[in-house]
Design a protein around this motif. Structure first.
Motif, PDB file in Angstrom:
ATOM      1  N   VAL A   5     -43.779  55.816 -36.111  1.00  0.00           N
ATOM      2  CA  VAL A   5     -43.272  55.215 -34.879  1.00  0.00           C
ATOM      3  C   VAL A   5     -42.875  53.784 -35.105  1.00  0.00           C
ATOM      4  O   VAL A   5     -41.816  53.330 -34.724  1.00  0.00           O
ATOM      5  N   SER A   6     -43.731  53.026 -35.745  1.00  0.00           N
ATOM      6  CA  SER A   6     -43.447  51.615 -35.929  1.00  0.00           C
ATOM      7  C   SER A   6     -42.309  51.381 -36.900  1.00  0.00           C
ATOM      8  O   SER A   6     -41.471  50.532 -36.688  1.00  0.00           O
ATOM      9  N   SER A   8     -39.752  53.429 -37.722  1.00  0.00           N
ATOM     10  CA  SER A   8     -38.449  53.942 -37.344  1.00  0.00           C
ATOM     11  C   SER A   8     -37.725  53.029 -36.369  1.00  0.00           C
ATOM     12  O   SER A   8     -36.553  53.198 -36.111  1.00  0.00           O
ATOM     13  N   SER A   9     -38.418  52.027 -35.821  1.00  0.00           N
ATOM     14  CA  SER A   9     -37.766  51.105 -34.906  1.00  0.00           C
ATOM     15  C   SER A   9     -37.090  49.962 -35.635  1.00  0.00           C
ATOM     16  O   SER A   9     -36.458  49.122 -35.025  1.00  0.00           O
ATOM     17  N   ARG A  10     -37.220  49.902 -36.958  1.00  0.00           N
ATOM     18  CA  ARG A  10     -36.601  48.833 -37.735  1.00  0.00           C
ATOM     19  C   ARG A  10     -35.447  49.393 -38.532  1.00  0.00           C
ATOM     20  O   ARG A  10     -35.350  50.584 -38.789  1.00  0.00           O
ATOM     21  N   ARG A 289     -33.720  53.696 -33.509  1.00  0.00           N
ATOM     22  CA  ARG A 289     -34.523  52.907 -32.579  1.00  0.00           C
ATOM     23  C   ARG A 289     -34.924  53.663 -31.313  1.00  0.00           C
ATOM     24  O   ARG A 289     -36.073  53.594 -30.878  1.00  0.00           O
ATOM     25  N   LEU A 290     -33.977  54.356 -30.713  1.00  0.00           N
ATOM     26  CA  LEU A 290     -34.225  54.934 -29.385  1.00  0.00           C
ATOM     27  C   LEU A 290     -35.325  55.975 -29.355  1.00  0.00           C
ATOM     28  O   LEU A 290     -36.138  55.973 -28.411  1.00  0.00           O
ATOM     29  N   SER A 292     -38.108  56.334 -30.974  1.00  0.00           N
ATOM     30  CA  SER A 292     -39.453  55.757 -31.006  1.00  0.00           C
ATOM     31  C   SER A 292     -39.763  54.953 -29.755  1.00  0.00           C
ATOM     32  O   SER A 292     -40.919  54.653 -29.468  1.00  0.00           O
ATOM     33  N   ARG A 293     -38.734  54.626 -28.995  1.00  0.00           N
ATOM     34  CA  ARG A 293     -38.949  53.854 -27.772  1.00  0.00           C
ATOM     35  C   ARG A 293     -39.017  54.741 -26.533  1.00  0.00           C
ATOM     36  O   ARG A 293     -39.854  54.525 -25.648  1.00  0.00           O
ATOM     37  N   PHE A 294     -38.136  55.732 -26.460  1.00  0.00           N
ATOM     38  CA  PHE A 294     -38.053  56.560 -25.256  1.00  0.00           C
ATOM     39  C   PHE A 294     -38.524  57.992 -25.464  1.00  0.00           C
ATOM     40  O   PHE A 294     -38.644  58.744 -24.489  1.00  0.00           O
ATOM     41  N   TYR A 296     -38.396  61.419 -28.489  1.00  0.00           N
ATOM     42  CA  TYR A 296     -37.376  62.242 -29.135  1.00  0.00           C
ATOM     43  C   TYR A 296     -36.745  63.225 -28.149  1.00  0.00           C
ATOM     44  O   TYR A 296     -35.521  63.448 -28.163  1.00  0.00           O
ATOM     45  N   ARG A 418     -42.842  60.062 -28.687  1.00  0.00           N
ATOM     46  CA  ARG A 418     -42.265  59.005 -29.505  1.00  0.00           C
ATOM     47  C   ARG A 418     -42.634  59.092 -30.976  1.00  0.00           C
ATOM     48  O   ARG A 418     -42.228  58.246 -31.762  1.00  0.00           O
TER      49      ARG A 418
END
Length: 440
Positions: A5-6, A8-10, A289-290, A292-294, A296, A418
Motif C-alpha cells: 500500500v505504501s 504503490s503510492s510513490r 496512486r489511486l 492505494s488511496r481509494f 482497487y 486498498r
C-alpha cells in the motif's frame, strides 16, 4: 500487505530503473507495442483507403487478425509457463519482422491485395499472442512482488507511448506515402524490440515441474480451473469479454465512420486514434496512486464507466471538422485514461493472486475468455454497418461496452480494498508420477 500500500503510492523507484534487465524489457516492450499499434492501423486503412474494402471485408480482416487470440491463447499460456520468456519474446519479434517485411516487399511489387493482408494479419496476430503472454509473465520473474504495480505502471506507460505514436505514424505513412512503407516501419520496431530483449542477461528461474510434466491439455485445464475458482479473476474474464466483444464491433464501425461519414483523411484518423495514447499515459500514472488511496474495486468500476461511457457521444457528431476533431480527441483521451487505469489495476490484481507457476496460464486464460470473442465482434460490427448504417451501429456497439463496468460493480471485485489480495495456492500437480503408469 502494508508495504504494497505504501510503496504503490510513490513513483517507480530509481532502483527499479537501475535494473538493466528491467530497462531492456521496457525498451523492447515499448518498441514491440509501437510496431503492433502501427500495424493495427496500417492494415485496416490500407484495405479501406486503397482497396476500397466493404464493411464486411473490413470485418473479416480484423477478425482474422484477432482469431489467434481465440485459437492459441490457452496453448500459449501452458507453453510459456515452461519456457524462458526471453526466448519467446525474441522469436516472436523475429517472426513479426519477417511477416511485415514480406508485406512491404509484396506491396512494392503490387501484390499486396486483400488475401495477402489476411495472411499478414493472422501471422502478426498469432505472434503477438505469444509476445503479450510472455512479457506479462516475464515481469513477475524480474521484479519483486511489492514492485508489481510500479512495474506494470512503467510497462503500461510505455504501451501508452506506443498508442500515441503508433496510430499517428501508421495513419500518416499510409496517407502520405504508401502501405508498404508503413508496413516496413512496423517491421523496424519489432527488430528494435528483438535487439533490446535479446540483451536481457538474468537467467530466469522457471517454476519447477515434475520429471514427466502433465500433458498440455491437463495444464490448460489447471489454468482454467484456477481462474474460475477465484471470484476476482472470474469477474475479470466476464467483464473483459463483454468489453472486448463490443469494442471490436465498435472499432470496425468506427474505422468506417471516420473516413466515410465524417470525411476524415488517413492522417486525421491516425491522430484521432492516437489521442488514446496521452490518456493512457495519464491512466498508467494514476494507476500507481489511486488504487492505494481509494481502493482497487472503486477505481476499477469508476474508471471503466467513465472511459467506456465517453464513446456514447460519438454517433451524434456532425458538422465542421473544427468541432468534430477536438471532440474525437477528447473522447479518445478519456477512453485511454479510463481503459489504461483499468488495465494496470486488473493486471496487478491478477498477478498478485496468482502463484508464479500459474502466471502464464492465468494470463492466457483471461486473454482467451476476455478477447476470444473479438473476431465475432469484428464480424458483427461489419454486419451491423451494412444492415443498420454507421451511426446506428456505432451507438449500439458503444452502448454494449457499458456492460463491463456493470458486471464489475455487481461482483466481489468492486469490494477490493486498498491492498492487493494475497496469492492463492496453485492446483496440485503430480510431483512424482508412478513410472509404471507412464505420462498422464
Amino acid at each position: 500487505m502494508p508495504s504494497a500500500v505504501s510503496d504503490s503510492s510513490r513513483p517507480v523507484p530509481s532502483s527499479l530503473w537501475r535494473d538493466g534487465d528491467f530497462r531492456r524489457l521496457w525498451v523492447g516492450q515499448t518498441a514491440s507495442q509501437l510496431g503492433e499499434h502501427a500495424s493495427l492501423v496500417v492494415l485496416p486503412l490500407f484495405a479501406v483507403l486503397t482497396l476500397n474494402a466493404s464493411a464486411g471485408q473490413l470485418g473479416v480482416l480484423r477478425a482474422v487478425g484477432q482469431a489467434p487470440i481465440l485459437l492459441l491463447s490457452l496453448f500459449v499460456g501452458a507453453w510459456v509457463d515452461r519456457w524462458r520468456t526471453r526466448t519467446v519474446m525474441v522469436l516472436t519479434d523475429v517472426g513479426r519482422t519477417l511477416a511485415l517485411g514480406a508485406a512491404a516487399v509484396a506491396g512494392l511489387l503490387g501484390w499486396l491485395g486483400l488475401p495477402a493482408l489476411l495472411v499478414v494479419a493472422f501471422a502478426v496476430g498469432a505472434l503477438s499472442v505469444f509476445f503479450d503472454v510472455a512479457y506479462q509473465a516475464s515481469l513477475v520473474r524480474l521484479v519483486k512482488h511489492n514492485q508489481l504495480v510500479r512495474g506494470n505502471s512503467a510497462l503500461e506507460g510505455s504501451r501508452s507511448a506506443a498508442q500515441i505514436g503508433g496510430p499517428a505514424l501508421g495513419g500518416a505513412l499510409v496517407s502520405l506515402l504508401s502501405a508498404p512503407i508503413a508496413a516496413a516501419s512496423s517491421a523496424l520496431f519489432f527488430a528494435l524490440s528483438f535487439l533490446s530483449i535479446r540483451r536481457i542477461r538474468r537467467r530466469e528461474s522457471i517454476p519447477k515441474s515434475s520429471e514427466r510434466p502433465p500433458r498440455i491439455w491437463r495444464r490448460i485445464h489447471e489454468g482454467l480451473r484456477f481462474v474460475i475458482s477465484d471470484s476476482s479473476l472470474r469477474t475479470v474474464c466476464l467483464a473483459s469479454a463483454a468489453f472486448q466483444f463490443s469494442f471490436a464491433a465498435m472499432m470496425t464501425v468506427y474505422l468506417l465512420f471516420l473516413p466515410r461519414e465524417l470525411h476524415l483523411s488517413g492522417t486525421t484518423v491516425g491522430l484521432a486514434l492516437a489521442a488514446t495514447g496521452p490518456g493512457a499515459l495519464l491512466g498508467s500514472m494514476l494507476a500507481a496512486r489511486l488504487p492505494s488511496r481509494f481502493g482497487y474495486g472503486s477505481v476499477l468500476v469508476s474508471a471503466a464507466a467513465l472511459g467506456d461511457g465517453a464513446f456514447l457521444c460519438v454517433p451524434a457528431l456532425h458538422g465542421p471538422s473544427a468541432v468534430t476533431i477536438p471532440t474525437l480527441l477528447a473522447v479518445n483521451f478519456v477512453l485511454g485514461t479510463g481503459g489504461q487505469l483499468v488495465n494496470v489495476t486488473v493486471m496487478a490484481v491478477r498477478q498478485a493472486v496468482t502463484p508464479d507457476g500459474m502466471q502464464g496460464r492465468a494470463a492466457a486464460t483471461i486473454t482467451f475468455v476476455g478477447m476470444g470473442l473479438t473476431p465475432l465482434g469484428s464480424l458483427l460490427g461489419g454486419f451491423l454497418a451494412e444492415e443498420w448504417g454507421l451511426r446506428a451501429s456505432l451507438l449500439v456497439t458503444a452502448a454494449g461496452m457499458m456492460l463491463s463496468p456493470v458486471l464489475m460493480a455487481l461482483s466481489p471485485l468492486a469490494r477490493l480494498g486498498r491492498a492487493l489480495p494475497a496469492s492463492q495456492d496453485a492446483p496440485p500437480t503430480p510431483a512424482h508420477p508412478d513410472p509404471r503408469n507412464g505420462p498422464r
